[in-house]
Scaffold this active site. Structure first.
Site, PDB file in Angstrom:
ATOM      1  CB  THR A 230      37.535  41.926  25.328  1.00  0.00           C
ATOM      2  OG1 THR A 230      37.499  42.247  26.702  1.00  0.00           O
ATOM      3  CG2 THR A 230      38.944  41.462  24.959  1.00  0.00           C
ATOM      4  NE  ARG A 258      40.008  40.753  36.133  1.00  0.00           N
ATOM      5  CZ  ARG A 258      39.575  40.558  34.896  1.00  0.00           C
ATOM      6  NH1 ARG A 258      39.769  41.496  33.989  1.00  0.00           N
ATOM      7  NH2 ARG A 258      38.938  39.450  34.568  1.00  0.00           N
ATOM      8  N   GLY A 260      43.567  40.394  34.003  1.00  0.00           N
ATOM      9  CA  GLY A 260      42.617  39.470  33.406  1.00  0.00           C
ATOM     10  C   GLY A 260      43.260  38.473  32.457  1.00  0.00           C
ATOM     11  CG  ASP A 261      40.695  36.778  29.445  1.00  0.00           C
ATOM     12  OD1 ASP A 261      40.236  37.826  29.954  1.00  0.00           O
ATOM     13  OD2 ASP A 261      40.338  36.372  28.328  1.00  0.00           O
TER      14      ASP A 261
END
Length: 490
Positions: A230, A258, A260-261
């Protein structure tokens, strides 16, 4: 090299521009990162760092510079974003990106001031997801957020927002094949398929039977290639604006759909500015006097001169600096207080002889990388900022270490799973700037003409954090670009 801009270049302002980048964090070791591979990472990190700095020094805004830096990562298959994104468990690509801005200027940054933060997720065919997130951020600026709630949405996902980006914002669309790389497919296949089943060549043949397999994607023959890629960029421009841009392909073999953050505001990214009382200078202790003069009253004076936070919160001091007993707090009542008694921050008490309390502006911006679900559970980035804002005197470096450093909140969130599942692993980068309010600058004329500097910081709790930053010499102030992955030099 492509250039993207939504604002006119700014004339150089009072701040020294700077930038810090990250390219992923996780269980990275020298065994999984041999020298030849590290050389490639280091080369990319340093190039993107220095090129972003050049943009800022030419007058680019923090938002433009951060987003352009992220696009360079998105085109580099070394990193888990854009063209190097990992596959879901169903063999598809789902990317995420986010941006956020803040400023020392009370009026806010030049762009993005209405919405401040925006994100996109479930992106499949936009070449640069970060530019899509940027357009979502700027959508409210066009009409100052007055055309309805739709322009104020902070997080959009799926095909509709991609089509909006292609058709209305002229963002570049790419086929599925553009985002595929052999190494990411092998990571996917090792976790899902038995050895020899459905190879990368089989994948290519499924869309083009005549597709060749050249090494245009920079294929690397390292079986334990790190996938924690990332990326993030935090930039400070010449006018005291901060921007953070973060982009990712997510987790290898994640569930389809999904989130994510990275696109979740406050978890994987954050930017915030506020006003606070500047710490008062504490005078040197005087020579010893009588016991009465050197006991509680002296302590009271020092605490009051340091800002009076303890005094104002606990009512420990009267105007003459004497101790008085605390009263029991009133019993809890669910009935809301009348409007005339709304809660407000306590006023600072002024001790006789104490210096006048000065105001200052402070701002922080951060980007995180690592196990995204752990960042979500701890709301990691906003937690760091809250520690800075509401814990008097806490620096960004201190708060960041408390969350992302060894033994910090991220690691503790994994419990007894720490070290076994990858849970809790991660790192955060950020920039902090502090400035006295206009008209309250200290120092002589030469000091006031000197460029003001922000402070770039980082910490991590795992094997490594790919990062690039400028390191200043304490004596000369000369800055040197650095790229690192471990705590120590590679």
């Amino acid at each position: 090299m492509e250039s993207f801009s939504t604002e006119k270049s700014l004339p150089l302002g009072p701040f020294e521009p700077t930038v810090i980048l990250h390219g992923g964090a996780g269980s990275i070791s020298r065994a999984s990162l041999p020298p030849e591979l590290w050389d490639r990472y280091r080369s990319s990190l340093l190039k993107y760092l220095t090129d972003a700095r050049k943009l800022l020094e030419s007058g680019a805004s923090a938002l433009d510079a951060a987003c352009v830096a992220a696009t360079w990562f998105e085109d580099d298959p070394l990193f888990n974003c854009g063209r190097g994104s990992v596959f879901t468990e169903q063999g598809t690509i789902e990317m995420e990106a986010s941006v956020m801005v803040c400023s020392l200027d009370r009026a806010g940054p030049g762009a993005g001031r209405i919405k401040r933060g925006a994100a996109v997720s479930l992106v499949q065919n936009t070449r640069h997801p970060i530019l899509l997130a940027k357009e979502v951020l700027l959508a409210a600026d066009e009409d100052r957020g007055t055309s309805g709630s739709s322009t104020l949405h902070c997080h959009l996902s799926g095909l509709d927002v991609e089509q909006w980006g292609w058709e209305e914002k002229a963002l570049e669309k790419k086929t599925d094949r553009w985002f595929w790389t052999r190494k990411r497919w092998e990571e996917h296949r090792r976790g899902i398929h038995p050895p020899g089943a459905y190879t990368y060549d089989d994948l290519l043949a499924s869309v083009d039977p005549f597709a060749s397999t050249p090494s245009e994607d920079g294929d690397i023959d390292f079986h334990e290639y790190p996938s924690q890629g990332t990326v993030g960029a935090v930039c400070l421009d010449a006018w005291g604006n901060l921007a953070v841009a973060t982009s990712t392909g997510g987790l290898t073999n994640k569930k389809v759909g999904r989130i994510g953050d990275t696109p979740t505001i406050g978890s994987g990214f954050w930017a915030e500015s506020w006003e606070e009382n500047a710490p008062a200078a504490i005078p040197a202790l005087m020579s010893p006097r009588s016991e009465e003069q050197t006991s509680a009253p002296m302590i009271n004076q020092l605490l009051a001169q340091a800002g009076g936070m303890l005094a104002s919160c606990l009512h420990l001091f009267e105007t003459e600096g004497r101790h008085r007993r605390l009263q029991d707090p009133p019993p809890y009542s669910p009935t809301p207080a009348p409007l005339s008694h709304r809660f407000h921050s306590p006023e600072f008490l002024h001790h006789p002889g104490a210096s006048v309390i000065q105001k200052r502006r402070r701002a922080v911006a951060m980007s995180g990388t690592g196990n995204g679900d752990s960042f979500l559970r701890t709301n990691a980035a906003r937690t760091v900022a809250a520690m800075c804002r509401f814990s008097n005197g806490t620096s960004l470096a201190q708060a960041l270490t408390s969350v992302a450093g060894p033994g910090g909140e991220l690691q503790q969130s994994a419990g007894d799973r720490w070290g076994h599942t990858g849970e809790g692993e991660g790192g955060i980068i950020g920039i902090e700037i502090v400035d006295l309010e206009s008209g309250q600058a200290r120092g002589d004329h030469k000091d006031r003409l000197r460029k003001k500097r922000g402070k770039a910081v980082f910490d991590f709790n795992c094997g490594g954090l790919f990062r690039a930053f400028y390191e200043a010499d304490d004596n000369t102030g000369q800055e040197t670009p650095r790229a690192m992955v471990f705590k120590e030099e590679y």
